[in-house]
Every structure is written in structure tokens, then in C-alpha cells.
Write a protein that holds these residues in place. Structure first.
Motif, PDB file in Angstrom:
ATOM      1  N   UNK A   1       0.549  -1.537   0.302  1.00 53.67           N
ATOM      2  CA  UNK A   1      -0.064   0.121  -0.237  1.00 53.67           C
ATOM      3  C   UNK A   1       0.354   1.799   0.018  1.00 53.67           C
ATOM      4  N   UNK A   2       2.082   1.196   0.425  1.00 55.52           N
ATOM      5  CA  UNK A   2       2.785   2.418   0.778  1.00 55.52           C
ATOM      6  C   UNK A   2       3.483   2.593  -0.133  1.00 55.52           C
ATOM      7  N   UNK A   3       4.174   1.417  -1.363  1.00 55.47           N
ATOM      8  CA  UNK A   3       4.541   1.806  -2.623  1.00 55.47           C
ATOM      9  C   UNK A   3       3.755   2.125  -3.850  1.00 55.47           C
ATOM     10  N   UNK A   4       2.424   1.227  -3.612  1.00 56.69           N
ATOM     11  CA  UNK A   4       1.983   2.302  -4.459  1.00 56.69           C
ATOM     12  C   UNK A   4       0.759   3.686  -4.455  1.00 56.69           C
ATOM     13  N   UNK A   5       0.648   3.812  -3.152  1.00 52.81           N
ATOM     14  CA  UNK A   5      -0.181   5.251  -3.153  1.00 52.81           C
ATOM     15  C   UNK A   5       0.850   6.198  -2.054  1.00 52.81           C
ATOM     16  N   UNK A   6       1.910   5.692  -1.841  1.00 53.48           N
ATOM     17  CA  UNK A   6       2.842   7.007  -0.761  1.00 53.48           C
ATOM     18  C   UNK A   6       3.646   7.294  -1.593  1.00 53.48           C
ATOM     19  N   UNK A   7       4.646   6.046  -2.166  1.00 54.29           N
ATOM     20  CA  UNK A   7       5.784   6.313  -3.300  1.00 54.29           C
ATOM     21  C   UNK A   7       5.189   6.245  -4.630  1.00 54.29           C
ATOM     22  N   UNK A   8       3.575   6.410  -5.123  1.00 58.20           N
ATOM     23  CA  UNK A   8       3.175   6.408  -6.264  1.00 58.20           C
ATOM     24  C   UNK A   8       4.012   5.622  -7.622  1.00 58.20           C
ATOM     25  N   UNK A   9       4.720   3.794  -6.948  1.00 56.90           N
ATOM     26  CA  UNK A   9       4.681   3.549  -7.475  1.00 56.90           C
ATOM     27  C   UNK A   9       4.455   2.033  -8.284  1.00 56.90           C
ATOM     28  N   UNK A  10       4.682   1.917  -9.531  1.00 56.02           N
ATOM     29  CA  UNK A  10       3.489   1.207 -10.265  1.00 56.02           C
ATOM     30  C   UNK A  10       4.144   0.077 -10.820  1.00 56.02           C
ATOM     31  N   UNK A  11       4.204  -0.791 -11.151  1.00 59.50           N
ATOM     32  CA  UNK A  11       4.603  -1.391 -12.419  1.00 59.50           C
ATOM     33  C   UNK A  11       4.039  -1.221 -14.202  1.00 59.50           C
TER      34      UNK A  11
END
Length: 205
Positions: A27-37
Motif C-alpha cells: 500500500x505504501x509503495x503504490x499510494x505513498x511512493x506512487x510506484x506502479x509496474x
């Protein structure tokens, strides 16, 4: 650190709440850092679901106005193919130059969407419920900055707030004399937070 990424007034959808409970780091990676494949323009399972929802959203309002008893299977097939082709053209760069696999999956998808729409029309033709809203936004602002249906707001011990919002796929309403009832179509969410949100978001007439 979390406040820098998410602020004091978070807006969450049921899918985001579910993602948080599944894996907080994801969740932190996707919505905090905005990291998406990166995703290729392919017809995978996710795209299947998005496209099926798109077809219903495009066709059902017109079918409701026309009257489901007047909708023929031939019309459903033609309308479904037209909407799917339009989606591929607008959002996936068209079918020209795509692989044989893509074109094969596209034809399969059209068959599935036709069957889905025929089943939906059959059910609504027999039902006394009438679709009144499609992709109804919960807690999100409309043109006049007033949400049609308010969010569920949770206040945390430190004063920060979480607003649970999203969309309801379809709202069907039954009215007869002084009786009014409604139902919503929704995904199957198992965790407590999502169940609470769905209960609170049902339209009570």
C-alpha cells in the motif's frame, strides 16, 4: 513520515482499504511512493473486468430509457461489439497492428460481454426494480461541489480523518404506492472496513 505522503485528511476507496489490510508495504509503495509496474496494452483479467463494466455503463442507461422489453438479442450483440471496438480504439490504440493473441482475446471478450449483457437484460426485463444510477459516486464531489452521497468519515485518535469513498456500479430502485426500496451491485468484500462502507453506502429511500 506518513503525514508527508498521505496528509491529515485521507480519502480511501474500499479497494485501497483492502490493499492496506493485505500488505501495508505494498500500500505504501503504490499510494505513498506512487510506484506502479508498467502494464502493456493487453487484454488481461483486469482489463476484462474494466471493459465489461464499461460496456454496461455505456449501454444500460439507454436500454433503461428504451424499455428492456424492446431490446432484442441482435441489438445487444451489435451494441456490445460497437462499444468494445470504441473502447479498444480510444484506450488501447486500436486493433491495427496488434498481435494475433490480442485479436483472439478481443473476440473472446466480445462473446463474454454479449452473453453478460443478454443475461442482465433478461433479469431486468423480469424484475420490478429499475436502474436509476450507474457508477454512482460515494463521497466524491460533483459539479456543484456537493457529494450526492456522503463519505463514511472516521476520525483517528490524533485528529486525522479518513474518508471512505468510491463508486457503486449500479443502483436499482423499486417503487410501488408508498413502498420504495433500492439495491446496489457491489464486489464481494470480506474485511470489516469494506463491509461497513458498503452498508453505509446503500441508498435508503
Amino acid at each position: 513520515a506518513a503525514r508527508r505522503f498521505f496528509g491529515d485528511d485521507m480519502r480511501l476507496s474500499p479497494s485501497r482499504v483492502e490493499k492496506y489490510h493485505q500488505c501495508r508495504f505494498a500500500y505504501f509503495c503504490q499510494y505513498g511512493l506512487q510506484v506502479r509496474p508498467r502494464r502493456a496494452a493487453d487484454l488481461d483479467a483486469m482489463e476484462f473486468g474494466t471493459l465489461a463494466h464499461y460496456v454496461m455503463e455505456q449501454l444500460l442507461p439507454g436500454y433503461t430509457a428504451q424499455g428492456f422489453e424492446h431490446i432484442t438479442q441482435k441489438q445487444i450483440a451489435a451494441d456490445t461489439d460497437r462499444v468494445v471496438d470504441g473502447y479498444v480504439q480510444e484506450y488501447m490504440g486500436g486493433a491495427d497492428g496488434k498481435t494475433h493473441r490480442f485479436l483472439y482475446l478481443l473476440e473472446r471478450l466480445k462473446v463474454v460481454c454479449r452473453q453478460l449483457m443478454k443475461q442482465v437484460v433478461r433479469e431486468l426485463r423480469q424484475s420490478q426494480f429499475v436502474p436509476t444510477d450507474f457508477e454512482l459516486e460515494i463521497g466524491q464531489l460533483s459539479g456543484d461541489d456537493v457529494p450526492r452521497v456522503p463519505s463514511v468519515v472516521l476520525t483517528l485518535p490524533d485528529g486525522a480523518r479518513i474518508r471512505v469513498q468510491g463508486k457503486v456500479d449500479r443502483v436499482d430502485v423499486y417503487r410501488q404506492n408508498d413502498i420504495s426500496a433500492s439495491s446496489t451491485t457491489k464486489p464481494d468484500k470480506s474485511n470489516f472496513a469494506c463491509r461497513m462502507w458498503w452498508r453505509a453506502s446503500i441508498c435508503r429511500c
